[in-house]
Enzyme design. Structure first.
Site, PDB file in Angstrom:
ATOM      1  CG  ASP A 185      -2.058   0.955   1.129  1.00 12.33           C
ATOM      2  OD1 ASP A 185      -3.213   0.515   1.015  1.00 12.33           O
ATOM      3  OD2 ASP A 185      -1.803   2.187   1.160  1.00 12.33           O
ATOM      4  N   GLY A 220     -15.683   3.146   3.874  1.00 10.18           N
ATOM      5  CA  GLY A 220     -14.306   3.604   3.731  1.00 10.18           C
ATOM      6  C   GLY A 220     -13.617   3.178   2.449  1.00 10.18           C
ATOM      7  CD  GLN A 221     -14.736  -0.306  -2.587  1.00 12.47           C
ATOM      8  OE1 GLN A 221     -15.882  -0.608  -2.231  1.00 12.47           O
ATOM      9  NE2 GLN A 221     -14.152  -0.806  -3.659  1.00 12.47           N
ATOM     10  CG  HIS A 259      -8.499  -3.103  -2.419  1.00 10.66           C
ATOM     11  ND1 HIS A 259      -9.400  -2.316  -3.105  1.00 10.66           N
ATOM     12  CD2 HIS A 259      -8.309  -2.497  -1.225  1.00 10.66           C
ATOM     13  CE1 HIS A 259      -9.719  -1.268  -2.364  1.00 10.66           C
ATOM     14  NE2 HIS A 259      -9.080  -1.358  -1.201  1.00 10.66           N
ATOM     15  CG  HIS A 319      -6.904  -3.051   3.124  1.00 14.11           C
ATOM     16  ND1 HIS A 319      -6.164  -1.906   2.906  1.00 14.11           N
ATOM     17  CD2 HIS A 319      -8.135  -2.785   2.628  1.00 14.11           C
ATOM     18  CE1 HIS A 319      -6.924  -0.996   2.310  1.00 14.11           C
ATOM     19  NE2 HIS A 319      -8.135  -1.501   2.130  1.00 14.11           N
TER      20      HIS A 319
HETATM   21  P1  AMP Z   1      -9.791   1.284   0.412  1.00 13.99           P
HETATM   22  O1  AMP Z   1      -9.990   2.494   1.272  1.00 13.99           O
HETATM   23  O2  AMP Z   1     -10.208   0.006   1.074  1.00 13.99           O
HETATM   24  O3  AMP Z   1     -10.401   1.471  -0.957  1.00 13.99           O
HETATM   25  O4  AMP Z   1      -8.244   1.135   0.234  1.00 13.99           O
HETATM   26  C1  AMP Z   1      -7.534   1.728  -0.814  1.00 13.99           C
HETATM   27  C2  AMP Z   1      -6.076   1.649  -0.448  1.00 13.99           C
HETATM   28  O5  AMP Z   1      -5.340   1.802  -1.643  1.00 13.99           O
HETATM   29  C3  AMP Z   1      -5.616   2.733   0.517  1.00 13.99           C
HETATM   30  O6  AMP Z   1      -5.044   2.123   1.664  1.00 13.99           O
HETATM   31  C4  AMP Z   1      -4.596   3.521  -0.287  1.00 13.99           C
HETATM   32  O7  AMP Z   1      -3.509   3.956   0.495  1.00 13.99           O
HETATM   33  C5  AMP Z   1      -4.173   2.502  -1.344  1.00 13.99           C
HETATM   34  N1  AMP Z   1      -3.685   3.059  -2.598  1.00 13.99           N
HETATM   35  C6  AMP Z   1      -4.243   4.031  -3.345  1.00 13.99           C
HETATM   36  N2  AMP Z   1      -3.515   4.256  -4.455  1.00 13.99           N
HETATM   37  C7  AMP Z   1      -2.484   3.380  -4.418  1.00 13.99           C
HETATM   38  C8  AMP Z   1      -1.376   3.111  -5.280  1.00 13.99           C
HETATM   39  N3  AMP Z   1      -1.181   3.806  -6.400  1.00 13.99           N
HETATM   40  N4  AMP Z   1      -0.506   2.150  -4.924  1.00 13.99           N
HETATM   41  C9  AMP Z   1      -0.673   1.443  -3.773  1.00 13.99           C
HETATM   42  N5  AMP Z   1      -1.696   1.653  -2.918  1.00 13.99           N
HETATM   43  C10 AMP Z   1      -2.589   2.609  -3.232  1.00 13.99           C
END
Ligand code: AMP
Ligand code: ZN
Length: 107
Positions: free
Chosen positions: A30, A89-90, A96, A98
């Site tokens: 991340d 929170g998405q 994906h 985490h």
């Molecule tokens: P969510 O809030 O569950 O949609 O999680 C999205 C996650 O993607 C967050 O923890 C961000 O920090 C991560 N994220 C967003 N853009 C990128 C990227 N380019 N590379 C890696 N992680 C990312």
């Protein structure tokens, strides 16, 4: 999806280092880690969220991916999270999982 950041990453557009890669998914760190180790397991096929997933086989494969990440990084204790929908929170609308370990701040 051409303007989806995770489709681009999973397609290798940014040469992101993958901790695990199979024909179905990739795992990468991340960009804004909320724990000492924070990895995302991402299917190569685009699904906006868990709600749009129409293939239960891939779910098992993604969880297998979580285990492979843990084995690869030597994680004994970790948390897995799937945020589904804006109110939960998405932020990135490509499914994906985490994987968080060590000093977890929450996602
Ligand atoms: P969510 O809030 O569950 O949609 O999680 C999205 C996650 O993607 C967050 O923890 C961000 O920090 C991560 N994220 C967003 N853009 C990128 C990227 N380019 N590379 C890696 N992680 C990312
Ligand atoms: Zn996508």
């Amino acid at each position: 999806m051409t303007d989806c950041i995770f489709c681009k990453i999973a397609g290798g557009e940014f040469n992101t280092p993958f901790i695990v890669e199979t024909e179905d998914y990739v795992a990468f760190r991340d960009i804004n880690p909320k724990a000492d180790t924070h990895v995302l397991v991402v299917p190569k096929k685009h699904y906006d969220s868990l709600n749009e997933l129409d293939d239960e086989i891939i779910l098992g494969k993604l969880l297998g991916g979580v285990k492979r990440v843990a084995a690869e990084l030597g994680l004994k204790s970790y948390k897995t999270v799937i945020n589904t929908g804006k109110d939960a929170g998405q932020e990135v609308f490509h499914l994906h999982i985490h994987v968080l370990s060590g000093n977890i701040k929450g996602v």
